[in-house]
Motif scaffolding. Sequence first.
Motif, PDB file in Angstrom:
ATOM      1  N   ASP A 272       0.352   9.009  -6.594  1.00 39.78           N
ATOM      2  CA  ASP A 272       1.170   8.135  -7.438  1.00 39.78           C
ATOM      3  C   ASP A 272       1.031   6.697  -6.935  1.00 39.78           C
ATOM      4  O   ASP A 272       0.366   6.430  -5.924  1.00 39.78           O
ATOM      5  N   ASP A 273       1.669   5.782  -7.638  1.00 44.51           N
ATOM      6  CA  ASP A 273       1.483   4.357  -7.322  1.00 44.51           C
ATOM      7  C   ASP A 273       1.954   3.991  -5.921  1.00 44.51           C
ATOM      8  O   ASP A 273       1.514   2.988  -5.367  1.00 44.51           O
ATOM      9  N   SER A 274       2.861   4.810  -5.347  1.00 45.46           N
ATOM     10  CA  SER A 274       3.429   4.401  -4.058  1.00 45.46           C
ATOM     11  C   SER A 274       2.339   4.285  -2.977  1.00 45.46           C
ATOM     12  O   SER A 274       2.399   3.396  -2.133  1.00 45.46           O
TER      13      SER A 274
ATOM     14  N   ASP B 166       0.561   1.047  -3.653  1.00 47.07           N
ATOM     15  CA  ASP B 166       1.424  -0.081  -3.270  1.00 47.07           C
ATOM     16  C   ASP B 166       1.341  -0.291  -1.759  1.00 47.07           C
ATOM     17  O   ASP B 166       1.221  -1.415  -1.268  1.00 47.07           O
TER      18      ASP B 166
ATOM     19  N   ARG C  26      -8.031   6.195 -14.414  1.00 46.76           N
ATOM     20  CA  ARG C  26      -7.141   5.820 -13.291  1.00 46.76           C
ATOM     21  C   ARG C  26      -7.842   4.809 -12.379  1.00 46.76           C
ATOM     22  O   ARG C  26      -7.234   3.855 -11.908  1.00 46.76           O
TER      23      ARG C  26
ATOM     24  N   VAL D 219      -6.217   1.204 -11.450  1.00 50.58           N
ATOM     25  CA  VAL D 219      -5.910   0.788 -10.066  1.00 50.58           C
ATOM     26  C   VAL D 219      -6.698  -0.483  -9.724  1.00 50.58           C
ATOM     27  O   VAL D 219      -6.158  -1.425  -9.138  1.00 50.58           O
TER      28      VAL D 219
ATOM     29  N   ARG E 177      -4.990  -3.450 -11.234  1.00 51.83           N
ATOM     30  CA  ARG E 177      -3.636  -3.759 -10.750  1.00 51.83           C
ATOM     31  C   ARG E 177      -3.563  -4.202  -9.308  1.00 51.83           C
ATOM     32  O   ARG E 177      -2.666  -4.945  -8.921  1.00 51.83           O
ATOM     33  N   TYR E 178      -4.436  -3.661  -8.454  1.00 56.37           N
ATOM     34  CA  TYR E 178      -4.294  -3.906  -7.007  1.00 56.37           C
ATOM     35  C   TYR E 178      -5.452  -4.763  -6.499  1.00 56.37           C
ATOM     36  O   TYR E 178      -6.606  -4.325  -6.485  1.00 56.37           O
TER      37      TYR E 178
END
Length: 424
Positions: free
Chosen positions: A291-293, A296, A337, A341, A344-345
């Motif tokens: 998941d995103d955690s 992050d 995915r 990702v 976003r990152y």
Amino acid sequence: MEVCRIDDLDVTINREGSCEFAKVSYPIRYGRYSEIRTPDYRFQFNLNGEIKFIRGLDKNWPDPLEWLKRTAGNDWVYYSTGGYSGVYDSFGEYYLPCPSYASNATYVNDPFENNAVGSAITAWTGLQARISQMAFGPFPRNIKDFLTLAGRNGPNVLATKARNLHELIGGNITVLPPDTRHVDYEVIPIIVADSCLYRCGFCRIKSHQDFSPRTREDIKKQIQNLKAFYGHDIKNYNSVFLGTHDALNAGHKLIMFAAEKAYEAFDLGQSNIKGANLFLFGSVDSLLNCDDSLFDSLNSLPLKTYINIGLESADKNTLDIIRKPITPFMVEQAFTRMLEVNRRYERIEITVNFLLGYHLPPGHLSSFIELTENRLDKPYSKGAIYFSPLVNSGSEQNRGIVRKFYKIKALSPLPTYIYLIQRL
Ligand code: SF4
């Protein structure tokens, strides 16, 4: 830097190379190192006095811009320009690393068949015996210290050290992620989990063990021992590889534990080379389960993370033939995915692998083109796609595979390269 002439040898210690990995079409060295120049060779040593690079200077050497490198796993790799004919387009680097062991390389000429390359390694053995005697001479303190270190690191000692490296991490690193090319494959390996989830039929490097994460205690011990193993030369490293074949499946906590402990223990923030990096492999399942955690957390680390996922094919027929137990739908989801990702990152790059084979069904390539065309409206520079040739070097088919690669590359909206398998 300190220089000393000893008979016909020029000894230079503490030379300063580039403090950043760079993609350049000339010989470059990184971090700090020492050098002994003879009339015929340049021998370069790491900060532990271990031979690392050899470059021939006489007319027999294949190309003045090429060199030999010895890895921490004690393999010799020849860095070839490939005549600069398409090496950068194919591999994303100006040099083609040619290992001295069997790999998946598509090039036809093996540089280790050239006598001059073998002679260079023999010449180092001769020099090494000579410097172990020279260390007793009346030279300045720092020069003597270097000669003493280099004199201790003969071929048998280096072979034993490589065995120790694999013993202390409790396994062999049979393959490095393709993204480690960005740091010239110079990574410190830590095993966070053994084996993988799939045991695909086509795979030559799979382990027959079940997937199993290591304990925190084990990882802590590896890091401690690795710090001692790399010794003074640890200052020349800025990157860590979390092994082995599916570290992403080890889970958020273990990955972060290993990354943070390694960054701190190896003092990557103070490396001689700027910009710390973390490399790992993942699988379709482990990526879809993340998941995103985790992203992050990884994105907040003071290093850049590269995660390489083996997709192999988006075609059912091909997945069946290679006996990879995933579906085209899962491959599509993982690809989507990856794109998400990567957008976003800022400090995470997911890259993917596909197979490249002469006899794979036509649906393999058409499904790849469909996969990328449907999801990307313009070219992007982040999120490389690597094609791993299913070949034995030297065959005529290899040339056909390379031609096939160029056709795909021309159609791919993402940076697309050939994956050269290298071990450590
Ligand atoms: S290709 Fe990857 S997932 Fe499949 S067996 Fe090999 S290492 Fe495991």
